[in-house]
Design a protein around this motif. Structure first.
Motif, PDB file in Angstrom:
ATOM      1  N   VAL A 135       0.841  -1.205   0.000  1.00  0.00           N
ATOM      2  CA  VAL A 135       0.000   0.000   0.000  1.00  0.00           C
ATOM      3  C   VAL A 135       0.869   1.246   0.000  1.00  0.00           C
ATOM      4  O   VAL A 135       0.588   2.226  -0.709  1.00  0.00           O
ATOM      5  CB  VAL A 135      -0.947  -0.019   1.215  1.00  0.00           C
ATOM      6  CG1 VAL A 135      -1.650   1.323   1.376  1.00  0.00           C
ATOM      7  CG2 VAL A 135      -1.967  -1.133   1.076  1.00  0.00           C
ATOM      8  N   PRO A 185     -13.487  -1.260  -6.997  1.00  0.00           N
ATOM      9  CA  PRO A 185     -13.096  -2.283  -6.015  1.00  0.00           C
ATOM     10  C   PRO A 185     -13.474  -1.816  -4.613  1.00  0.00           C
ATOM     11  O   PRO A 185     -13.342  -0.643  -4.262  1.00  0.00           O
ATOM     12  CB  PRO A 185     -11.568  -2.366  -6.175  1.00  0.00           C
ATOM     13  CG  PRO A 185     -11.279  -1.781  -7.516  1.00  0.00           C
ATOM     14  CD  PRO A 185     -12.331  -0.740  -7.743  1.00  0.00           C
ATOM     15  N   PHE A 224      -7.749  -1.521  -0.889  1.00  0.00           N
ATOM     16  CA  PHE A 224      -7.890  -0.519  -1.944  1.00  0.00           C
ATOM     17  C   PHE A 224      -8.483   0.774  -1.408  1.00  0.00           C
ATOM     18  O   PHE A 224      -7.973   1.866  -1.679  1.00  0.00           O
ATOM     19  CB  PHE A 224      -8.757  -1.069  -3.078  1.00  0.00           C
ATOM     20  CG  PHE A 224      -9.069  -0.052  -4.132  1.00  0.00           C
ATOM     21  CD1 PHE A 224      -8.164   0.245  -5.126  1.00  0.00           C
ATOM     22  CD2 PHE A 224     -10.286   0.627  -4.125  1.00  0.00           C
ATOM     23  CE1 PHE A 224      -8.445   1.202  -6.092  1.00  0.00           C
ATOM     24  CE2 PHE A 224     -10.583   1.578  -5.086  1.00  0.00           C
ATOM     25  CZ  PHE A 224      -9.658   1.866  -6.076  1.00  0.00           C
ATOM     26  N   SER A 242     -12.404  -3.604  -1.768  1.00  0.00           N
ATOM     27  CA  SER A 242     -11.554  -4.250  -0.763  1.00  0.00           C
ATOM     28  C   SER A 242     -11.051  -3.201   0.212  1.00  0.00           C
ATOM     29  O   SER A 242     -10.862  -2.018  -0.132  1.00  0.00           O
ATOM     30  CB  SER A 242     -10.372  -4.958  -1.425  1.00  0.00           C
ATOM     31  OG  SER A 242      -9.507  -4.022  -2.037  1.00  0.00           O
ATOM     32  N   GLY A 278      -5.977   2.508   0.855  1.00  0.00           N
ATOM     33  CA  GLY A 278      -4.928   3.156   0.064  1.00  0.00           C
ATOM     34  C   GLY A 278      -5.437   4.378  -0.667  1.00  0.00           C
ATOM     35  O   GLY A 278      -4.736   5.391  -0.774  1.00  0.00           O
ATOM     36  N   LEU A 279      -6.672   4.312  -1.181  1.00  0.00           N
ATOM     37  CA  LEU A 279      -7.261   5.469  -1.852  1.00  0.00           C
ATOM     38  C   LEU A 279      -7.404   6.645  -0.891  1.00  0.00           C
ATOM     39  O   LEU A 279      -7.132   7.801  -1.257  1.00  0.00           O
ATOM     40  CB  LEU A 279      -8.620   5.087  -2.430  1.00  0.00           C
ATOM     41  CG  LEU A 279      -9.409   6.192  -3.129  1.00  0.00           C
ATOM     42  CD1 LEU A 279      -8.640   6.716  -4.327  1.00  0.00           C
ATOM     43  CD2 LEU A 279     -10.785   5.679  -3.551  1.00  0.00           C
TER      44      LEU A 279
END
Length: 301
Positions: free
Chosen positions: A91, A156, A161, A158, A164-165
């Protein structure tokens, strides 16, 4: 008239040698350095001994030692926590690359004076102002629980994800401001000189301004990436099984908190070398430590 003994001397072959006074000053500085090291060492030993005495003589020390510093439990949970740390590292790498690229683009847009980019400049200013003012934890909660509620088939959902976004969204705003400061620190004469050589404004920005701006802010950007590495552990609040979440799972049932200590030590094992690299880079880029060899300079900050 005899030559003063404090003047510079020469060797039989004509080479220069420091004077007696210069050698005395150098010996005095070496003695001061040794004395400072001795005082620092003694003070460090005393502080460490005092802290160790206070901790080990506390009434609950034995219970705390079993609950937080169990070697057997640490060795048992190390594989699971290390596997979770691998998710943190992935990440961190992806978020760092994306945040660097998008942050630099935002900085270029904010500093551009092209009239057609005015709407983008307004959007960039609003984006930076908003996400620099909202805590990262709140962004994680809003993104992690808000985007899945939209039920977008192409998005996504998850936890890794979405976490991290969220990190990218916040750190992009921070990096954009750092890059903007670096761009505005480049003197306008650099652009004028580039234009006088026949470069267009876009070529001057790409070949003259941006290389200098990135070099000027390399140290603070690296510091932000170190902070991003530590904040990658916040994705655990969305359910991602990273190092912190793996430690939390390991503590379920026996209430032994040694896995948290293991996770902290693994993060430290990564962040400290990164921090030292950033410090070394900062020393090469700035004045830090440059006056150590100047007589009488002392500490200036």
């Amino acid at each position: 008239m005899s030559t003063p003994t404090s003047g510079p001397a020469t060797t039989p072959t004509g080479g220069w040698q420091p004077s007696d006074r210069a050698r005395a000053r150098a010996a005095y500085r070496r003695a001061q350095h040794r004395r400072a090291l001795l005082v620092a060492g003694v003070a460090t030993v005393l502080v460490v001994a005092a802290v160790a005495y206070v901790v080990t003589t506390a009434p609950g020390w034995e219970r705390a030692r079993e609950a937080f510093f169990s070697p057997e439990r640490a060795w048992e949970v190390l594989p699971e926590v290390a596997a979770g740390l691998w998710l943190n590292l992935r990440v961190w790498v992806v978020a760092s690359v994306v945040a660097l690229v998008v942050g630099l683009l935002l900085a270029v847009v904010r500093t551009s004076r092209v009239p057609a980019l005015f709407p983008l400049r307004i959007l960039a200013v609003g984006y930076v102002d908003v996400f620099r003012g909202v805590p990262l934890l709140l962004v994680l909660l809003l993104v992690g629980f808000g985007l899945p509620a939209l039920r977008l088939p192409w998005l996504p959902v998850s936890a890794a994800f979405l976490g991290g976004l969220s990190i990218v969204v916040c750190y992009t705003a921070y990096l954009a401001e750092i890059f903007r400061a670096g761009i505005e620190a480049v003197h306008p004469s650099q652009v004028a000189a580039a234009r006088s050589l026949g470069l267009t404004r876009a070529q001057a920005a790409r070949r003259v301004v941006l290389p200098q701006a990135v070099r000027n802010v390399a140290a603070p950007v690296a510091s932000m990436l170190v902070s991003l590495q530590k904040d990658s552990g916040l994705i655990s609040i969305l359910g991602a099984v990273d190092a912190i979440r793996a430690a939390q799972i390991a503590t379920t049932g026996d209430y032994n908190f040694t896995p948290y200590v293991v996770a902290g030590l693994l993060f430290i094992a990564i962040s400290i070398p990164l921090t030292r690299l950033v410090d070394a880079w900062s020393a090469r880029q700035g004045w830090r430590g440059e006056l150590r060899g100047v007589a009488g300079a002392g500490a200036i900050r």
